[in-house]
Design an enzyme around this catalytic site. Structure first.
Site, PDB file in Angstrom:
ATOM      1  N   TYR A 110       5.940-129.702  15.060  1.00  0.00           N
ATOM      2  CA  TYR A 110       5.301-130.195  16.297  1.00  0.00           C
ATOM      3  C   TYR A 110       6.359-130.580  17.323  1.00  0.00           C
ATOM      4  O   TYR A 110       6.355-130.088  18.459  1.00  0.00           O
ATOM      5  CB  TYR A 110       4.398-131.401  15.992  1.00  0.00           C
ATOM      6  N   LYS A 118       7.341-128.955  21.015  1.00  0.00           N
ATOM      7  CA  LYS A 118       7.283-129.709  22.272  1.00  0.00           C
ATOM      8  C   LYS A 118       8.671-129.725  22.931  1.00  0.00           C
ATOM      9  O   LYS A 118       8.781-129.595  24.152  1.00  0.00           O
ATOM     10  CB  LYS A 118       6.812-131.154  22.015  1.00  0.00           C
ATOM     11  N   THR A 126       6.375-135.750  24.589  1.00  0.00           N
ATOM     12  CA  THR A 126       6.341-136.822  23.601  1.00  0.00           C
ATOM     13  C   THR A 126       7.740-137.362  23.315  1.00  0.00           C
ATOM     14  O   THR A 126       8.737-136.632  23.473  1.00  0.00           O
ATOM     15  CB  THR A 126       5.737-136.271  22.289  1.00  0.00           C
ATOM     16  N   ASP A 127       7.798-138.596  22.825  1.00  0.00           N
ATOM     17  CA  ASP A 127       9.101-139.155  22.419  1.00  0.00           C
ATOM     18  C   ASP A 127       9.610-138.499  21.129  1.00  0.00           C
ATOM     19  O   ASP A 127      10.780-138.638  20.780  1.00  0.00           O
ATOM     20  CB  ASP A 127       9.006-140.673  22.231  1.00  0.00           C
ATOM     21  N   GLU A 128       8.727-137.751  20.441  1.00  0.00           N
ATOM     22  CA  GLU A 128       9.132-137.183  19.152  1.00  0.00           C
ATOM     23  C   GLU A 128      10.217-136.114  19.299  1.00  0.00           C
ATOM     24  O   GLU A 128      10.882-135.766  18.336  1.00  0.00           O
ATOM     25  CB  GLU A 128       7.910-136.649  18.399  1.00  0.00           C
TER      26      GLU A 128
HETATM   27  P1  NAD Z   1      -5.299-133.676  21.600  1.00  0.00           P
HETATM   28  O1  NAD Z   1      -4.982-132.843  20.396  1.00  0.00           O
HETATM   29  O2  NAD Z   1      -6.268-134.788  21.501  1.00  0.00           O
HETATM   30  O3  NAD Z   1      -5.840-132.710  22.772  1.00  0.00           O
HETATM   31  C1  NAD Z   1      -5.277-131.464  23.024  1.00  0.00           C
HETATM   32  C2  NAD Z   1      -6.233-130.691  23.931  1.00  0.00           C
HETATM   33  O4  NAD Z   1      -5.633-129.409  24.207  1.00  0.00           O
HETATM   34  C3  NAD Z   1      -7.596-130.409  23.287  1.00  0.00           C
HETATM   35  O5  NAD Z   1      -8.638-130.646  24.203  1.00  0.00           O
HETATM   36  C4  NAD Z   1      -7.532-128.939  22.915  1.00  0.00           C
HETATM   37  O6  NAD Z   1      -8.788-128.292  22.952  1.00  0.00           O
HETATM   38  C5  NAD Z   1      -6.596-128.397  23.999  1.00  0.00           C
HETATM   39  N1  NAD Z   1      -5.900-127.185  23.547  1.00  0.00           N
HETATM   40  C6  NAD Z   1      -5.221-127.015  22.380  1.00  0.00           C
HETATM   41  N2  NAD Z   1      -4.749-125.764  22.314  1.00  0.00           N
HETATM   42  C7  NAD Z   1      -5.112-125.147  23.470  1.00  0.00           C
HETATM   43  C8  NAD Z   1      -4.913-123.843  23.981  1.00  0.00           C
HETATM   44  N3  NAD Z   1      -4.238-122.903  23.296  1.00  0.00           N
HETATM   45  N4  NAD Z   1      -5.408-123.538  25.211  1.00  0.00           N
HETATM   46  C9  NAD Z   1      -6.096-124.472  25.920  1.00  0.00           C
HETATM   47  N5  NAD Z   1      -6.346-125.705  25.469  1.00  0.00           N
HETATM   48  C10 NAD Z   1      -5.851-126.040  24.257  1.00  0.00           C
HETATM   49  O7  NAD Z   1      -3.887-134.164  22.141  1.00  0.00           O
HETATM   50  P2  NAD Z   1      -3.504-135.530  22.865  1.00  0.00           P
HETATM   51  O8  NAD Z   1      -3.191-136.526  21.836  1.00  0.00           O
HETATM   52  O9  NAD Z   1      -4.494-135.828  23.901  1.00  0.00           O
HETATM   53  O10 NAD Z   1      -2.132-135.113  23.552  1.00  0.00           O
HETATM   54  C11 NAD Z   1      -2.119-134.522  24.855  1.00  0.00           C
HETATM   55  C12 NAD Z   1      -0.679-134.212  25.246  1.00  0.00           C
HETATM   56  O11 NAD Z   1       0.087-135.410  25.242  1.00  0.00           O
HETATM   57  C13 NAD Z   1       0.026-133.249  24.287  1.00  0.00           C
HETATM   58  O12 NAD Z   1       0.824-132.377  25.060  1.00  0.00           O
HETATM   59  C14 NAD Z   1       0.879-134.160  23.414  1.00  0.00           C
HETATM   60  O13 NAD Z   1       2.029-133.478  22.971  1.00  0.00           O
HETATM   61  C15 NAD Z   1       1.228-135.261  24.396  1.00  0.00           C
HETATM   62  N6  NAD Z   1       1.475-136.592  23.788  1.00  0.00           N
HETATM   63  C16 NAD Z   1       0.565-137.136  22.895  1.00  0.00           C
HETATM   64  C17 NAD Z   1       0.805-138.401  22.358  1.00  0.00           C
HETATM   65  C18 NAD Z   1      -0.170-139.064  21.426  1.00  0.00           C
HETATM   66  O14 NAD Z   1       0.128-140.153  20.919  1.00  0.00           O
HETATM   67  N7  NAD Z   1      -1.336-138.500  21.180  1.00  0.00           N
HETATM   68  C19 NAD Z   1       1.959-139.108  22.732  1.00  0.00           C
HETATM   69  C20 NAD Z   1       2.848-138.521  23.639  1.00  0.00           C
HETATM   70  C21 NAD Z   1       2.592-137.266  24.167  1.00  0.00           C
HETATM   71  P1  TYD Z   2       0.149-140.212  13.476  1.00  0.00           P
HETATM   72  O1  TYD Z   2      -1.004-140.957  14.047  1.00  0.00           O
HETATM   73  O2  TYD Z   2      -0.119-138.900  12.789  1.00  0.00           O
HETATM   74  O3  TYD Z   2       1.198-140.031  14.665  1.00  0.00           O
HETATM   75  P2  TYD Z   2       2.759-139.478  14.626  1.00  0.00           P
HETATM   76  O4  TYD Z   2       3.036-138.859  13.324  1.00  0.00           O
HETATM   77  O5  TYD Z   2       2.737-138.473  15.740  1.00  0.00           O
HETATM   78  O6  TYD Z   2       3.615-140.664  14.908  1.00  0.00           O
HETATM   79  O7  TYD Z   2       0.888-141.154  12.446  1.00  0.00           O
HETATM   80  C1  TYD Z   2       1.414-142.423  12.827  1.00  0.00           C
HETATM   81  C2  TYD Z   2       2.153-142.984  11.637  1.00  0.00           C
HETATM   82  O8  TYD Z   2       1.205-143.260  10.595  1.00  0.00           O
HETATM   83  C3  TYD Z   2       3.171-142.026  11.034  1.00  0.00           C
HETATM   84  O9  TYD Z   2       4.296-142.772  10.565  1.00  0.00           O
HETATM   85  C4  TYD Z   2       2.440-141.421   9.841  1.00  0.00           C
HETATM   86  C5  TYD Z   2       1.534-142.554   9.384  1.00  0.00           C
HETATM   87  N1  TYD Z   2       0.265-142.126   8.766  1.00  0.00           N
HETATM   88  C6  TYD Z   2      -0.104-142.655   7.512  1.00  0.00           C
HETATM   89  O10 TYD Z   2       0.615-143.459   6.909  1.00  0.00           O
HETATM   90  N2  TYD Z   2      -1.301-142.245   6.970  1.00  0.00           N
HETATM   91  C7  TYD Z   2      -2.125-141.355   7.595  1.00  0.00           C
HETATM   92  O11 TYD Z   2      -3.195-141.002   7.027  1.00  0.00           O
HETATM   93  C8  TYD Z   2      -1.739-140.855   8.882  1.00  0.00           C
HETATM   94  C9  TYD Z   2      -2.612-139.888   9.636  1.00  0.00           C
HETATM   95  C10 TYD Z   2      -0.533-141.279   9.438  1.00  0.00           C
END
Ligand code: NAD
Ligand code: TYD
Length: 351
Positions: free
Chosen positions: A157, A161, A132-134
């Protein structure tokens, strides 16, 4: 060349899009989805492709190294695309250790099994770590995250990561495993778990519940349609430079409040509500501790080196997302009626 690819976290939001893309685009590859099915994992996300002859599912927790090894051996795994993670910042503030276990120890377990079973010849194998970019921390008003921006994670988080990224890089240096890492901005789209901003607010607008905006609402995120992330992962997997890093993002920054107002407007149109009706649901609530002010990705490298760029505009992606949630309310109800309801109660009551 045939490959047997282990995709971890394939039942989650982004993972399900990556699994679908690989299963349908590469019928010669065997795709093994390894997922523990935590609250965020949902096999319903894959029901359109789960009968495909090249798709396999293994319910395994990445904390269990022995089971990971069995899956590698059973399927002759040649490559890994690792997405399994605890992924929600708010949950990491409440339970940081869960993030240490899955995101750090789980990743090291996978690396260890791959190292052990692939050591005869690493050159035929790739360990792709999705991050992630975070990990880069927060930006001020100016600037973008590049691949050389120093890591400065601010939430449990992002710290977990960042640590997993370091381990992947360390395994490449120390053991000469072939790895690649990509760091992507915020995703949105179909199958997004409804505790993250966009799906939560779509759900709350449908059900006319308050829209809880953290702090002043001027936090900025850089949004990318999830299918474009999956396409980028496909490109990086096949054409990315080994042991390198790629930032993925759509140059698409929005303050939360502007995004929420756009969402309200689009939803009012779709739901035939009066103009500005849903904006009345906006409620400012207590801020998230350590809330990163701004994220923004410089995606020049992946654009120039691999020719990747988003295929949809934000307006198109958001419209497709809203349409999907409106057409799949049963999917939404199945989630919001389950354990997630308790989480929601605990997070937003008295906030
Ligand atoms: P998500 O939470 O929707 O899915 C995570 C999946 O991992 C789920 O299916 C869960 O069951 C599985 N999981 C969790 N713990 C586990 C464990 N101990 N063993 C096996 N499986 C397990 O997450 P996402 O949003 O799809 O993100 C997927 C990846 O992409 C992550 O690594 C996240 O850090 C990265 N990412 C997400 C975003 C975003 O905006 N959502 C952006 C950049 C990177
Ligand atoms: P989120 O979807 O949790 O992603 P991330 O924190 O990983 O960027 O949140 C996106 C943005 O929205 C973040 O600045 C937090 C804000 N946010 C709210 O203002 N209200 C909410 O209920 C949630 C879930 C997020």
């Amino acid at each position: 060349m045939n490959k047997n690819i282990l995709i971890t976290g394939g039942a989650g939001f982004i993972g399900s899009h990556v699994v679908r893309l690989f299963v349908t685009k590469y019928p010669n590859y065997k795709i093994v989805n390894l997922d523990a099915l935590t609250y965020a994992g949902n096999l319903e996300n894959l029901k359109d492709i789960d009968q495909s002859p090249n798709y396999y599912f293994e319910k395994v927790n990445i904390l269990d190294a022995d089971k990971i090894e069995s899956v590698f051996k059973k399927h002759g795994i040649t490559d890994v695309i690792h997405l399994a993670a605890e992924s929600h910042v708010d949950r990491s503030i409440v339970s940081p250790l869960d993030f240490v276990y899955t995101n750090i120890i789980g990743t090291v377990n996978l690396l260890n099994v791959a190292r052990h079973l692939w050591k005869e010849d690493y050159s035929n194998h790739l360990f792709y770590h999705v991050s992630t970019d975070e990990v880069y921390g927060a930006l001020g008003k100016e600037g973008l995250f590049t691949e050389t921006t120093p890591y400065h994670p601010n939430s449990p988080y992002s710290a977990s990561k960042a640590s997993s990224d370091h381990f992947v890089r360390a395994y490449a240096e120390t053991y000469h495993m072939q790895t690649v890492i990509s760091n992507c901005s915020n995703n949105y789209g179909p199958f997004h778990f409804p505790e993250k901003l966009i799906p939560l607010f779509i759900n709350n607008i449908i059900t006319k519940k308050p829209l809880p905006v953290y702090g002043d609402g001027l936090y900025t995120r850089d949004w990318l349609f999830v299918k474009d992330h999956a396409l980028a992962i496909d490109l990086v997997f096949h054409q990315g430079k080994v042991d390198d890093t790629y930032n993925i993002g759509g140059f698409n920054e929005w303050t939360n409040i502007d995004l929420i107002k756009l969402l309200c407007k689009l939803m009012d149109e779709k739901l035939n509500r009066a103009p500005c009706e849903s904006e009345q649901l906006i409620t400012y609530v207590k801020d998230r501790p350590g809330h990163d002010r701004r994220y923004a990705i410089d995606a020049t490298k992946i654009n120039k080196e691999l020719g990747w760029h988003p295929t949809v505009t934000f307006e198109q992606g958001l419209a497709e997302t809203i349409d999907w949630f409106l057409a799949n309310q049963e999917w939404l109800n199945n989630i919001t009626s389950g354990a997630y309801a308790n989480y929601y109660e605990s997070m937003y009551t008295n906030r």
